[in-house]
Design a protein around this motif. Structure first.
Motif, mmCIF file in Angstrom:
data_model
loop_
_atom_site.group_PDB
_atom_site.id
_atom_site.type_symbol
_atom_site.label_atom_id
_atom_site.label_comp_id
_atom_site.label_asym_id
_atom_site.label_seq_id
_atom_site.Cartn_x
_atom_site.Cartn_y
_atom_site.Cartn_z
ATOM 1 N N LYS A 192 0.835 -1.209 0.000
ATOM 2 C CA LYS A 192 0.000 0.000 0.000
ATOM 3 C C LYS A 192 0.866 1.254 0.000
ATOM 4 O O LYS A 192 0.560 2.236 -0.685
ATOM 5 C CB LYS A 192 -0.926 -0.013 1.219
ATOM 6 C CG LYS A 192 -2.037 -1.041 1.132
ATOM 7 C CD LYS A 192 -2.877 -1.034 2.408
ATOM 8 C CE LYS A 192 -3.968 -2.111 2.359
ATOM 9 N NZ LYS A 192 -4.745 -2.149 3.623
ATOM 10 N N SER A 193 1.946 1.221 0.782
ATOM 11 C CA SER A 193 2.849 2.364 0.861
ATOM 12 C C SER A 193 3.491 2.646 -0.491
ATOM 13 O O SER A 193 3.557 3.799 -0.941
ATOM 14 C CB SER A 193 3.932 2.092 1.912
ATOM 15 O OG SER A 193 4.869 3.139 1.942
ATOM 16 N N ILE A 194 3.954 1.592 -1.181
ATOM 17 C CA ILE A 194 4.583 1.769 -2.494
ATOM 18 C C ILE A 194 3.561 2.260 -3.517
ATOM 19 O O ILE A 194 3.849 3.141 -4.330
ATOM 20 C CB ILE A 194 5.238 0.455 -2.967
ATOM 21 C CG1 ILE A 194 6.426 0.096 -2.056
ATOM 22 C CG2 ILE A 194 5.726 0.575 -4.412
ATOM 23 C CD1 ILE A 194 7.025 -1.273 -2.318
ATOM 24 N N ARG A 195 2.357 1.722 -3.458
ATOM 25 C CA ARG A 195 1.323 2.137 -4.421
ATOM 26 C C ARG A 195 0.978 3.622 -4.265
ATOM 27 O O ARG A 195 0.644 4.285 -5.248
ATOM 28 C CB ARG A 195 0.077 1.268 -4.250
ATOM 29 C CG ARG A 195 0.224 -0.083 -4.949
ATOM 30 C CD ARG A 195 -1.062 -0.857 -4.976
ATOM 31 N NE ARG A 195 -0.948 -2.008 -5.857
ATOM 32 C CZ ARG A 195 -1.511 -3.179 -5.631
ATOM 33 N NH1 ARG A 195 -2.235 -3.365 -4.534
ATOM 34 N NH2 ARG A 195 -1.365 -4.180 -6.477
ATOM 35 N N ARG A 196 1.051 4.124 -3.049
ATOM 36 C CA ARG A 196 0.794 5.558 -2.843
ATOM 37 C C ARG A 196 1.893 6.416 -3.466
ATOM 38 O O ARG A 196 1.697 7.616 -3.664
ATOM 39 C CB ARG A 196 0.680 5.860 -1.347
ATOM 40 C CG ARG A 196 -0.612 5.357 -0.713
ATOM 41 C CD ARG A 196 -0.811 5.925 0.681
ATOM 42 N NE ARG A 196 -2.033 5.432 1.288
ATOM 43 C CZ ARG A 196 -2.116 4.399 2.093
ATOM 44 N NH1 ARG A 196 -1.019 3.735 2.422
ATOM 45 N NH2 ARG A 196 -3.271 4.008 2.593
ATOM 46 N N GLU A 197 3.031 5.802 -3.752
ATOM 47 C CA GLU A 197 4.155 6.530 -4.340
ATOM 48 C C GLU A 197 4.168 6.419 -5.865
ATOM 49 O O GLU A 197 5.053 6.946 -6.521
ATOM 50 C CB GLU A 197 5.477 5.996 -3.774
ATOM 51 C CG GLU A 197 5.612 6.204 -2.268
ATOM 52 C CD GLU A 197 6.810 5.476 -1.679
ATOM 53 O OE1 GLU A 197 7.458 4.697 -2.412
ATOM 54 O OE2 GLU A 197 7.095 5.675 -0.485
ATOM 55 N N MET A 198 3.178 5.720 -6.431
ATOM 56 C CA MET A 198 3.095 5.516 -7.877
ATOM 57 C C MET A 198 2.082 6.450 -8.525
ATOM 58 O O MET A 198 1.033 6.741 -7.948
ATOM 59 C CB MET A 198 2.618 4.086 -8.205
ATOM 60 C CG MET A 198 3.552 2.984 -7.890
ATOM 61 S SD MET A 198 2.721 1.417 -8.378
ATOM 62 C CE MET A 198 3.890 0.234 -7.741
ATOM 63 N N GLY A 199 2.402 6.870 -9.738
ATOM 64 C CA GLY A 199 1.420 7.504 -10.598
ATOM 65 C C GLY A 199 1.396 6.734 -11.902
ATOM 66 O O GLY A 199 2.458 6.336 -12.392
ATOM 67 N N VAL A 200 0.205 6.505 -12.460
ATOM 68 C CA VAL A 200 0.100 5.716 -13.689
ATOM 69 C C VAL A 200 -0.745 6.459 -14.722
ATOM 70 O O VAL A 200 -1.869 6.883 -14.435
ATOM 71 C CB VAL A 200 -0.529 4.330 -13.417
ATOM 72 C CG1 VAL A 200 -0.571 3.514 -14.707
ATOM 73 C CG2 VAL A 200 0.239 3.575 -12.329
ATOM 74 N N LEU A 201 -0.162 6.626 -15.909
ATOM 75 C CA LEU A 201 -0.911 7.144 -17.059
ATOM 76 C C LEU A 201 -1.253 5.955 -17.936
ATOM 77 O O LEU A 201 -0.377 5.380 -18.583
ATOM 78 C CB LEU A 201 -0.074 8.160 -17.841
ATOM 79 C CG LEU A 201 -0.678 8.655 -19.160
ATOM 80 C CD1 LEU A 201 -1.994 9.376 -18.925
ATOM 81 C CD2 LEU A 201 0.305 9.552 -19.911
ATOM 82 N N PHE A 202 -2.511 5.565 -17.921
ATOM 83 C CA PHE A 202 -2.941 4.397 -18.679
ATOM 84 C C PHE A 202 -3.128 4.746 -20.148
ATOM 85 O O PHE A 202 -3.413 5.888 -20.505
ATOM 86 C CB PHE A 202 -4.252 3.844 -18.114
ATOM 87 C CG PHE A 202 -4.120 3.276 -16.726
ATOM 88 C CD1 PHE A 202 -3.606 1.998 -16.527
ATOM 89 C CD2 PHE A 202 -4.507 4.026 -15.629
ATOM 90 C CE1 PHE A 202 -3.490 1.477 -15.243
ATOM 91 C CE2 PHE A 202 -4.389 3.509 -14.343
ATOM 92 C CZ PHE A 202 -3.875 2.233 -14.157
ATOM 93 N N GLN A 203 -2.983 3.729 -20.992
ATOM 94 C CA GLN A 203 -3.197 3.928 -22.428
ATOM 95 C C GLN A 203 -4.630 4.395 -22.658
ATOM 96 O O GLN A 203 -5.577 3.840 -22.128
ATOM 97 C CB GLN A 203 -2.934 2.622 -23.180
ATOM 98 C CG GLN A 203 -2.929 2.769 -24.683
ATOM 99 C CD GLN A 203 -2.497 1.483 -25.381
ATOM 100 O OE1 GLN A 203 -2.057 0.546 -24.747
ATOM 101 N NE2 GLN A 203 -2.627 1.447 -26.689
#
Length: 242
Positions: free
Chosen positions: A74-85
């Protein structure tokens, strides 16, 4: 920094990723290239936790995302940003609500705080005037910029972009490239871009991984890409640049 080590993934006995590794550096545009069906999108899904590899490690600044506890995940996911196709915007939400969405589900901020942060991100991508519009009312390039604003709304350390230029005209594609590059440098993000657009790769690929049949056959930079002596990469480049 993100390190992937010996990533294996298969579906129904068919090997899709076969021992892929790489090191994606902070503050750089890191790109994964290859033809259709080579494992690019599967690798991305393994890196962001949508899929779990059979073997291997995905290390976020030394933390193994594959074997981590739920709290660490959960901690790592909060540090991610994703631009989906395609942008993957919610049709029923306004542009502002789309950008605010990660804050709605991952933070305890007040509505005023969340709206303020979402507007700051929209300003950064030049779309504050479109905050009240619906996704159906804006262009494809604007949708990509909204997607980028949503991807950075949580101040991510890691940014993933899946085919950010798909469906865009060449001029808009360049604008999206420049925006991704500016944001990467400005916030010192580890950015990973899945791409088939060789113009983008040659323009901003500071670290490039080439996949073929689920294997990494080459890694290097956009400065050394055209001098490759790897036959499969030469063939790939010839089909994309002519």
């Amino acid at each position: 920094m993100i390190e992937i080590k010996n990533i294996h993934k298969e579906f129904d006995g068919k090997v899709v990723l076969n021992g892929v590794d790489g090191c994606f550096q902070k503050g750089k545009i890191n790109m994964v290239i290859g033809g259709s069906g080579t494992g690019k999108s599967v690798l991305l899904k393994c890196m962001i936790g949508i899929l779990k590899p059979e073997h291997g490690q995905v290390l976020y600044d030394g933390r193994d995302f594959v074997t981590a506890s739920n709290d660490t995940i959960k901690s790592i996911r909060r540090e991610m940003g994703v631009l989906f196709q395609g942008g993957a915007l919610f049709d029923s939400k306004t542009v502002l609500e789309n950008v605010r969405f990660p804050l709605d589900i991952l933070t305890q901020q007040s509505l005023e705080e969340k709206n303020e942060r979402a507007l700051i991100c929209l300003q950064r991508v030049g779309l504050e005037a479109a905050a009240s519009q619906m996704p159906s009312d804006i262009s494809g390039g604007m949708k990509k910029r909204v997607g980028i604003a949503r991807a950075i709304v949580m101040n991510p350390k890691y940014l993933f972009c899946d085919e950010p230029n798909s469906g865009l005209d060449p001029l808009t594609a360049v604008k999206i490239d420049l925006l991704i590059e500016e944001i990467t440098k400005e916030f010192n993000i580890t950015t990973v871009v899945i791409s088939h657009d060789m113009n983008s790769v040659l323009r901003m690929g500071e670290y490039v991984v080439f996949l073929k049949d689920g294997k990494k056959l080459w890694e290097g930079s956009n400065k050394t890409l055209m001098a490759t002596d790897v036959p499969a990469l030469q063939e790939f480049l010839s089909t994309k640049l002519h």
